[in-house]
Design a protein around this motif. Structure first.
Motif, short mmCIF file in Angstrom:
data_model
loop_
_atom_site.label_atom_id
_atom_site.label_comp_id
_atom_site.label_asym_id
_atom_site.label_seq_id
_atom_site.Cartn_x
_atom_site.Cartn_y
_atom_site.Cartn_z
N LYS A 251 0.84 -1.22 0.00
CA LYS A 251 0.00 0.00 0.00
C LYS A 251 0.86 1.26 0.00
CE LYS A 251 -4.52 -0.12 -0.13
NZ LYS A 251 -5.02 0.25 -1.46
N ARG B 60 2.29 1.87 -3.38
CA ARG B 60 1.26 2.42 -4.27
C ARG B 60 1.06 3.90 -3.98
NH1 ARG B 60 -0.10 0.00 -9.04
NH2 ARG B 60 -0.11 -2.21 -8.71
N ASN C 16 3.86 1.97 -9.89
CA ASN C 16 2.83 1.30 -10.69
C ASN C 16 3.04 -0.19 -10.82
OD1 ASN C 16 0.99 3.35 -11.46
ND2 ASN C 16 2.67 4.23 -12.68
N GLY D 280 -2.07 -4.00 -3.53
CA GLY D 280 -1.34 -3.33 -4.61
C GLY D 280 -0.38 -4.16 -5.43
N SER E 195 1.19 -6.16 -8.38
CA SER E 195 0.87 -6.22 -9.82
C SER E 195 0.99 -7.65 -10.33
CB SER E 195 1.86 -5.38 -10.64
OG SER E 195 2.06 -4.14 -10.06
#
Ligand code: R5P
Length: 287
Positions: free
Chosen positions: A70, A73, A78, A115, A117
């Motif tokens: 978090k 982010r 990204n 968060g 990816s």
């Protein structure tokens, strides 16, 4: 840029070295009441690799992982590739009895929500955990690293899986080394108790390598050692990916006749002598 959570800082440093990348310092400590404080102490790139195993203490390590994700982010990162070398709560990927929490699914959703990816783990207890993520998830195999340890330390071994579930691991290592493999038949009576059926094995006088994904209480391996001893085996080398090693598991295994026990560094332990840094770095470089 690589960030290691408190359960995996050394492994994160090794991965950073393998990738010729920078290790980002992380300040993490507990408030007097036990709550976690966390601060990422450097400007971060747009792409970060986070490394954090979620073994014991599972809830604390997970919470720390959520805070790292978090925070990254909120710092505008990204792309957060998240390496979870040992995936805690991986045993309950479905409801076996009505009303049970599907803990693996909840954990996957929370990691994604925080968060991540993409996720990389090693020898997940259930491969299907990858399907519980909406983001890309990869289940890497530590067998090449274990095979390389075996090659250097045991001559002409036979590879033994302590149950049918571990046969794939034994076959993978046996194929790399060009040696035979076999498996035992295990019945789990309770989380702490297992029974292993006697079986004819062609191991007399040969060194044996037992291989499993997890050693938890050690019950599975103790039974396997006892059966191998009954077959007048040579040396017994016990290997696993995730050395969870609850309580006196390691002592029980040595007392059952193991000559050597080795695990990987997905978890910190006395026997975490095989590094998965190289193969994790290789997988990260590919994506
Ligand atoms: C079971 O399916 C796993 O592959 C391991 O055999 C198991 O987790 C080992 O548990 P324990 O060390 O408690 O026997």
């Amino acid at each position: 840029m690589i960030i290691g959570g408190s359960s995996s800082q050394k492994l994160a440093a090794n991965i950073a070295h393998e990738m010729d990348d920078v290790l980002c310092p992380l300040e993490t400590r507990k408030f007097p009441d036990g709550e976690r404080y966390l601060r990422i102490k450097k400007e971060v790139d747009d792409g970060v690799v986070v490394v954090q195993s979620t073994g014991f203490p599972q809830d604390e390590n997970l919470m720390e992982l959520f805070l790292i994700l978090k925070t990254l982010r909120s710092m505008g990162v990204n792309d957060i590739r998240t390496v979870i070398p040992y995936f805690g709560y991986g045993r309950q990927e479905k409801s076996f009895n009505s009303g049970e929490a599907v803990s693996a699914e909840v954990v996957c959703q929370l990691i994604e929500f925080a968060g991540a990816s993409s996720v990389y783990s090693l020898n997940l207890h259930e491969k299907s955990i990858c399907d519980l993520f909406q983001i890309p998830a990869f289940n890497l195999s530590a067998m090449p690293a274990i095979a390389s340890y075996v090659e250097k330390n045991v001559e002409d071994p036979v590879i033994i899986a302590p149950d049918k579930g571990a046969l794939g691991f034994a076959q993978e290592v046996a194929e790399i080394l060009g040696c035979p493999s076999d498996h035992l038949e295990k019945i789990r009576l309770s989380p702490e108790k297992v029974e292993t059926k006697p079986k004819n094995l062609d191991v007399e006088g040969r060194d044996a390598v037992i291989i499993d994904d997890i050693i938890s209480t050690g019950g599975t391996i103790v039974n396997a050692c006892q059966i191998l001893k009954e077959h007048q085996v040579g040396r017994i080398v016990v290997s696993c990916v995730h050395p969870v090693l609850v309580g006196d598991a390691l002592l029980k295994i040595f007392a059952a006749g193991a000559d050597d026990v080795v695990g990987t560094n997905t978890l910190k332990s006395e026997v975490s002598n095989v590094s998965v840094a190289g193969l994790v770095a290789e997988a990260l470089k590919k994506e």
